[in-house]
Enzyme design. Sequence first.
Site, PDB file in Angstrom:
ATOM      1  N   SER A 141      36.805  41.310  39.555  1.00  0.00           N
ATOM      2  CA  SER A 141      36.342  42.374  39.872  1.00  0.00           C
ATOM      3  C   SER A 141      35.173  42.376  40.810  1.00  0.00           C
ATOM      4  O   SER A 141      34.373  41.531  40.598  1.00  0.00           O
ATOM      5  CB  SER A 141      36.164  43.374  38.804  1.00  0.00           C
ATOM      6  OG  SER A 141      35.577  44.716  39.009  1.00  0.00           O
ATOM      7  N   TYR A 154      32.245  44.651  30.699  1.00  0.00           N
ATOM      8  CA  TYR A 154      33.212  44.468  31.513  1.00  0.00           C
ATOM      9  C   TYR A 154      32.796  43.361  32.607  1.00  0.00           C
ATOM     10  O   TYR A 154      33.556  42.393  32.694  1.00  0.00           O
ATOM     11  CB  TYR A 154      33.606  45.773  32.390  1.00  0.00           C
ATOM     12  CG  TYR A 154      34.950  45.570  33.322  1.00  0.00           C
ATOM     13  CD1 TYR A 154      36.092  45.509  32.665  1.00  0.00           C
ATOM     14  CD2 TYR A 154      34.587  45.472  34.703  1.00  0.00           C
ATOM     15  CE1 TYR A 154      37.277  45.307  33.838  1.00  0.00           C
ATOM     16  CE2 TYR A 154      35.786  45.609  35.356  1.00  0.00           C
ATOM     17  CZ  TYR A 154      37.072  45.332  35.064  1.00  0.00           C
ATOM     18  OH  TYR A 154      38.109  45.307  35.898  1.00  0.00           O
TER      19      TYR A 154
END
Length: 199
Positions: A141, A154
């Site tokens: 990401s 995350y």
Amino acid sequence: MSESNERTAIVTGASRGIGAVVAARLAADGFAVVVNYSRDSTPAEALARELEGAGRRALPLKADVADPEAVRYLFDAAEATFGGVDVLVNNAGVMTMTSIAETDDATFERQVAVNLRGTFNTLREASRRLRAGGRIINFSSSTVGLRQPLYGVYVATKAAVEALTSVLAKELRDRSITVNAVAPGPTATDLFLKTSRRR
């Protein structure tokens, strides 16, 4: 890739969002595709029917990537149905936005289980079973580089995925298997939109 023209790809979290688009593109490129999902079978089965209607080969398959036994079953079924596996796309993931101070144990464990352990489980299985010349693509990401507030756990899981990617690329190079990570920015998927609305 394998010497046969029958090439097979497993795409985790393929029932919707980025995973569904990746699965459809691989099918269009001639791959038989395992459309992996973890909960609701409806979108995965609909995608498989759509691909089959276009003359492609697809297998919707339920497997929780956080469970090593389920991952072994995923590869077993792919091999039994299509003869082997050439490509693994690790797309399955979960994201809960919360400050580190306010992250409870369940939230931490869920993200680590799916994003990190799940990726590790599929990488371990693929490293043993992917055919020579295969490809592994892991989804990271853009948040790893941005390191914005509320993304702590995350980001930690995705940074770990990038580390695993680099190590496995070196471990599998003798079999001509490439291992890469891609890091998308904000994308209008259910995961992103639902998380954004909760902010």
